[in-house]
Design a protein around this motif. Structure first.
Motif, PDB file in Angstrom:
ATOM      1  N   UNK A   1       0.834  -1.205   0.000  1.00 13.86           N
ATOM      2  CA  UNK A   1       0.000   0.000   0.000  1.00 13.86           C
ATOM      3  C   UNK A   1       0.868   1.255   0.000  1.00 13.86           C
ATOM      4  N   UNK A   2       1.976   1.213   0.720  1.00 10.62           N
ATOM      5  CA  UNK A   2       2.903   2.345   0.730  1.00 10.62           C
ATOM      6  C   UNK A   2       3.503   2.540  -0.662  1.00 10.62           C
TER       7      UNK A   2
ATOM      8  N   UNK B   1       5.583  10.714   7.398  1.00 10.68           N
ATOM      9  CA  UNK B   1       4.527  10.598   8.404  1.00 10.68           C
ATOM     10  C   UNK B   1       3.264   9.995   7.796  1.00 10.68           C
ATOM     11  N   UNK B   2       2.913  10.441   6.613  1.00  6.39           N
ATOM     12  CA  UNK B   2       1.730   9.908   5.936  1.00  6.39           C
ATOM     13  C   UNK B   2       1.937   8.453   5.526  1.00  6.39           C
ATOM     14  N   UNK B   3       3.136   8.133   5.054  1.00  7.23           N
ATOM     15  CA  UNK B   3       3.422   6.754   4.673  1.00  7.23           C
ATOM     16  C   UNK B   3       3.362   5.828   5.881  1.00  7.23           C
ATOM     17  N   UNK B   4       3.864   6.299   7.019  1.00 11.89           N
ATOM     18  CA  UNK B   4       3.796   5.507   8.252  1.00 11.89           C
ATOM     19  C   UNK B   4       2.348   5.283   8.671  1.00 11.89           C
TER      20      UNK B   4
ATOM     21  N   UNK C   1      12.562  -0.769   7.197  1.00 11.87           N
ATOM     22  CA  UNK C   1      13.071  -2.147   7.225  1.00 11.87           C
ATOM     23  C   UNK C   1      12.169  -3.065   6.409  1.00 11.87           C
ATOM     24  N   UNK C   2      10.865  -2.990   6.634  1.00 10.59           N
ATOM     25  CA  UNK C   2       9.921  -3.844   5.917  1.00 10.59           C
ATOM     26  C   UNK C   2       9.941  -3.545   4.418  1.00 10.59           C
ATOM     27  N   UNK C   3      10.010  -2.262   4.066  1.00 14.47           N
ATOM     28  CA  UNK C   3      10.036  -1.883   2.652  1.00 14.47           C
ATOM     29  C   UNK C   3      11.279  -2.448   1.983  1.00 14.47           C
TER      30      UNK C   3
ATOM     31  N   UNK D   1      13.144   4.049  -4.036  1.00  6.81           N
ATOM     32  CA  UNK D   1      11.924   3.683  -4.750  1.00  6.81           C
ATOM     33  C   UNK D   1      11.193   4.932  -5.221  1.00  6.81           C
ATOM     34  N   UNK D   2      11.050   5.908  -4.338  1.00 12.29           N
ATOM     35  CA  UNK D   2      10.350   7.147  -4.691  1.00 12.29           C
ATOM     36  C   UNK D   2      11.085   7.881  -5.808  1.00 12.29           C
ATOM     37  N   UNK D   3      12.400   7.905  -5.740  1.00 13.37           N
ATOM     38  CA  UNK D   3      13.184   8.574  -6.779  1.00 13.37           C
ATOM     39  C   UNK D   3      12.996   7.871  -8.130  1.00 13.37           C
TER      40      UNK D   3
END
Length: 106
Positions: free
Chosen positions: A19-20, A35-38, A50-52, A63-65
């Motif tokens: 979902x993130x 903060x929103x991703x968390x 860590x999970x990502x 990933x975002x880049x």
């Protein structure tokens, strides 16, 4: 989407990380901040990172880049296909501001 191994992350963690990733990919120009991703994942920043990384093999920032680069390339191809754009310079500046914001947000 992800290639998580079951023994590494629980199913809810895998789903949260996906979902993130979707949240980042959905709006690569102005993605949500950490903060929103968390909040989306229901994890602390450390656990989300860590999970990502376990799930995708890259950091959230990388990933975002990458998603930002894909979106930029798609827009360039669309502009070339459409014969250019009168607002080209404005869009380039908007993209640069978005890129700076993206890097600072994660």
């Amino acid at each position: 989407m992800a290639w998580c191994e079951p023994e590494e992350l629980s199913p809810w963690q895998e789903e949260a990380v996906e979902q993130v990733a979707w949240a980042i990919s959905e709006d690569a120009v102005f993605p949500p901040d950490m903060e929103a991703l968390c909040a989306v994942a229901g994890m602390s920043p450390m656990h989300l990172e860590r999970a990502f990384h376990l799930c995708f093999g890259v950091s959230l920032k990388s990933y975002a880049h990458t998603e930002w680069q894909k979106r930029l390339q798609q827009e360039r191809e669309r502009e070339q296909r459409d014969g250019g754009c009168a607002r080209g310079r404005d869009r380039d500046r908007e993209r640069e501001v978005a890129r700076e914001w993206l890097i600072a947000a994660i």
